[in-house]
Structure formats: structure tokens, C-alpha cells
Design an enzyme around this catalytic site. Sequence first.
Site, PDB file in Angstrom:
ATOM      1  CE  LYS A  89      -4.167   3.784   4.773  1.00  0.00           C
ATOM      2  NZ  LYS A  89      -4.757   2.469   4.816  1.00  0.00           N
TER       3      LYS A  89
HETATM    4  C1  LIG Z   1      -5.001   1.184   5.647  1.00  0.00           C
HETATM    5  C2  LIG Z   1      -4.217  -0.059   5.540  1.00  0.00           C
HETATM    6  C3  LIG Z   1      -4.809  -1.301   5.303  1.00  0.00           C
HETATM    7  C4  LIG Z   1      -6.278  -1.502   5.303  1.00  0.00           C
HETATM    8  O1  LIG Z   1      -6.953  -0.680   4.403  1.00  0.00           O
HETATM    9  P1  LIG Z   1      -8.551  -0.598   4.466  1.00  0.00           P
HETATM   10  O2  LIG Z   1      -8.924  -0.065   3.123  1.00  0.00           O
HETATM   11  O3  LIG Z   1      -8.880   0.348   5.574  1.00  0.00           O
HETATM   12  O4  LIG Z   1      -9.068  -1.968   4.714  1.00  0.00           O
HETATM   13  C5  LIG Z   1      -3.988  -2.394   5.128  1.00  0.00           C
HETATM   14  N1  LIG Z   1      -2.645  -2.293   5.200  1.00  0.00           N
HETATM   15  C6  LIG Z   1      -2.041  -1.117   5.453  1.00  0.00           C
HETATM   16  C7  LIG Z   1      -0.558  -1.062   5.492  1.00  0.00           C
HETATM   17  C8  LIG Z   1      -2.808   0.027   5.646  1.00  0.00           C
HETATM   18  O5  LIG Z   1      -2.197   1.198   5.917  1.00  0.00           O
END
Ligand SMILES: *Cc1c(COP(=O)(O)O)cnc(C)c1O
Length: 385
Positions: A184
Site C-alpha cells: 500500500k
Molecule cells: C489491502 C486491502 C484490504 C486489506 O488490507 P489489510 O491491511 O491487508 O488487511 C482491504 N481492502 C482493500 C481494497 C485492499 O486493497
Amino acid sequence: MVNEFLPFSKPCISSNAINEVVDCLQSGWITTGPRVKRFEMALQRYFETEHALTLSSATAGLHLALLALDLKPGDEVITTPMTFIATLNTIVLAGGKPVLADVDLETRNINVEMVTHAVTSHTRAIVPVHFAGLPVNLDPLYELAQAHGLRVIEDAAHAIGAEFMGSRIGAFGDIQVFSFHPNKNMTTGEGGCVTTRDSKLAERISLLRFHGIDREAWDRFGKTGSQHYEIAFPGFKYNMMDIQAAIGLHQLAQLEQAIERRTELALRYRRHLKDWPQWSLPVEANYPNKHAWHLFAPLLNPDAAGMHRDDFMMEMKKRNIGTGLHYSAAHLYQYYRDHFGYEKGDFPNAEFISDRIVSLPLFPAMTDDDQDRVIFAMAELFKGL
Ligand SMILES: *Cc1c(COP(=O)(O)O)cnc(C)c1O
């Protein structure tokens, strides 16, 4: 190095962050404590909001935000099929029925008109996803929510650093959930946070994230605390560690710069690929926004490219270039077909995108040379047909 594997995403951890982790490890306190507190204060300032609660992941944040709705059997939550499966899974885990609304072909974001059609007397909440970091058109969505008494839980996993109508995602609205997964816009290893201006909701989530205990360990084992606590209700173990916050503090400090570089690279892709018949490129939205460019994900036109997206991804891998698939339309996963009766054809826009979308390499430490290598490899691949 031309032959080195170029991943589609890579975290960029500064030496300051590494030193902070070492300091944390040597400090004698490595789980939730003073660094988490500092990180939460920094997040609160960044978002200019009342509450920023760190968690072990965005999935945990979605789960707790949805649990706070106290869903009854049959209650419905509207979301998008163009998302990571955690968005739907957590609705099910919180006892809700995920009801999907198709996305806009251009923005890939949930379409407010489609959401309007999906609202029933059982609808309790809407979970929009700011796809790739492009903010959803929130004004009509919040208007709709207000008219029907629905809560909006923004899945902002892609959207730290994004702005809607001049305001940061996370600075306004009901509740936002951010992810600090390594792919992210910023990372804490694993981790996430929830932002809200609603103090009651914040308190509920704060209890739910740590066993339902009314004070966290730092308060109890620290100099000033008492070892006694009360249980409000049974909770989870979704807290963030100080080791993670040590990384997060420095990631947050360099976020602006990271997004600037992501934006440069995204616009550079757009400039270089704009006349290629093989690609439909991500577009600008028709409302004021700042894109956080978590992903650069164009659609591959299989006729012009002479190959399907899956083959394209394989060919790129052969050339030592990683790509990503974000996402396969969520309603077509077996569990969701079996339990909610979804089938092919239900959400044509999401399916069209799902068949063609591919995330090209994009991360702040990527150089112009890296990007040229991607563009060159694609040019050769398409020409060689
Ligand atoms: C990455 C992601 C999540 C989950 O994030 P985590 O921190 O890995 O639990 C949820 N929704 C979207 C759209 C994502 O891209």
C-alpha cells in the site's frame, strides 16, 4: 540491472525507520505502547480528525467497523465487486449480507446510481472502495446514506493521501479504514487504522481491538497504571505493535514525497501509453480530487494486444517484470456464488474490468529507467506478434 526482477510493488523503508525499529527493540517495550501512541497522534494530525485508531490490519478495521453496526440476520451491506475479498469477507463475518452494486467503467469506483437501486429496507451500510486511490464521488453517496439512515464505511485501503473536493480522505465522513500492508501507499509491515469523528464509535472499536479490556497493557504495566481492568464485552486481538508503529512514524513522514513520485510515474505511464490501441488507461474523474495512485491499472484490449491479460502477465514475468491483478470480480468466487447466488453476467462492468485489468509496476523507489524497461518490454511484446 536489466536482468533483475522488477516487482509490481516494493516498500521503501528509510534508514530512520530502521533505526527507530532498532531503538524500539532495545527499549524493552515492543508491543502496543508509547510508539503506537505517538503514531496515532501523528495520524490524527495528518487526517485532521478526532480519532485515529491503529490496528493489526485494514481487514481488522473493516471487521470492527462492521461489527459496530450490530447487524441482525438479513441485514444488508452494499459494496463493490471490484475490491479485495476482505471487503466482502468482513461483511459476512460481521453477520451481514454483502449486496453488490456494479462499478463505473471509467473510474472503476462504485456507481451511486447502482447503489441507489440496491438499497432495500434491510440495507444498513455502504462500503465504498476508493479504487487505486481515486476517491469515490462521496457527496451523492453520503446524501443517499443520509436519506436512508445508512452508515458509510469507506474502505480507504488504497487511499491514504487522496483528497476529495480539497479534503483528505479520512478528514470527513463517517468512518474510514486504511491499510499499511507492504504493497500500500505506506506500510507498517502489516497494519491498518480506522479514522472517525464519532467518539462513541471510536471507543467501541478501541475496546473491540483488545479483548474488550478497558485499558491497554501499557497503561496497566507502565509506571502510573493500575493492574486492574474491566471487560466491557468480549473483544479481539487486533492491536498494532510498537515495532510496527516505529516503521509507520517514518513512513507517514515521507508519505507526501512517496505519493508525489507515484503521481509522476503514473502520469509518465499515461503520456507514454496514450496512443497504444492495446490499452485503455485510467482516466480523470469529473469532480475535484487528488488521486493517491496506489495502482496504475489500465485495461488490456485483448484484440489489439493479440493476447489475454493472463498471457500478458505471464509474458511480462518471463521478461523479469512483475505485474498485479487487482481484482478478479469478487462475486464470482466460489463461496459467494454458492452462498449468495451470484453468477457471471450479474455485474457486467466489473466483469469487463476484471477480465482485462493489470497493475503495472509502480512504487516510489522505481526509477525512470525501470519504467522505460516496462514500456520497452511491452512495445517489444506487442510488436513481436
Ligand atoms: C489491502 C486491502 C484490504 C486489506 O488490507 P489489510 O491491511 O491487508 O488487511 C482491504 N481492502 C482493500 C481494497 C485492499 O486493497
